[in-house]
Enzyme design. Structure first.
Site: not given
Length: 186
Positions: A111-113
């Site tokens: 995801c935003h990782g």
């Protein structure tokens, strides 16, 4: 090369992690026999963000400064908007990501990782994916962004969103069992 049932996996997170993106890898990797620990930039508990409000909490096992790359076979970076944005501003957290990358150990971000991979300068010239809203960030960091459930490049595993978690976890297991990966340092 490590079998998943004897692997040690580290999850790096702080307040605001996407609940499913920490819980599913944590639970599934443990079910498959891995020892899973959570490192953070704060002690005690960290709290998830679950859709529109704060969710449940998990206990932190060790401070990011105590985490030693040699003690773990892989690193997992859950997303959510808050969690990776806070972590990428913390030099110890970013250095931990760089250390895993430079030692050739699998690093998995969902995801935003991947914002942490951007901050660690680990994506230049590599294939990667992420939540669609940060694809430009990855491209600007030199990644060849793909709209696929899971993308792997030299042991760096990236995934788009919670809907891809099953494939994400399966790929973590596969990469851990492959062992160290040759790559340039971050």
């Amino acid at each position: 090369m490590a079998n998943i049932d004897s692997a040690n996996i580290l999850i790096l997170a702080t307040d605001g992690y996407e609940r499913s993106e920490l819980r599913v890898p944590y639970d599934e990797l443990k079910k498959r026999g891995a020892e899973v620990k959570i490192a953070s930039i704060k002690s005690g508990e960290i709290r998830s963000w679950d859709e529109n409000d704060w969710g449940d909490s998990v206990t932190v096992d060790l401070d990011v400064r105590q985490a030693k790359v040699e003690d773990f076979d892989a690193l997992v970076l859950p997303g959510g908007q808050i969690n990776p944005d806070v972590l990428r501003k913390n030099e110890e957290a970013v250095q931990l990501v760089r250390d895993f990358i430079s030692r050739g150990k699998p690093v998995a971000a969902i995801c935003h990782g991947p914002w942490l991979l951007v901050e660690a300068d680990a994506l230049r010239g590599r294939k990667a994916t992420s939540y669609a809203s940060i694809r430009t960030d990855l491209r600007n960091a030199g990644a060849n962004w793909k709209d696929e459930a899971v993308v792997v490049d030299s042991g760096i595993i990236t995934s788009r969103s919670p809907k891809d978690l099953a494939a994400f976890v399966d790929k973590i297991v596969e990469e851990v069992e492959e062992g160290l990966h040759q790559r340039r340092a971050a």
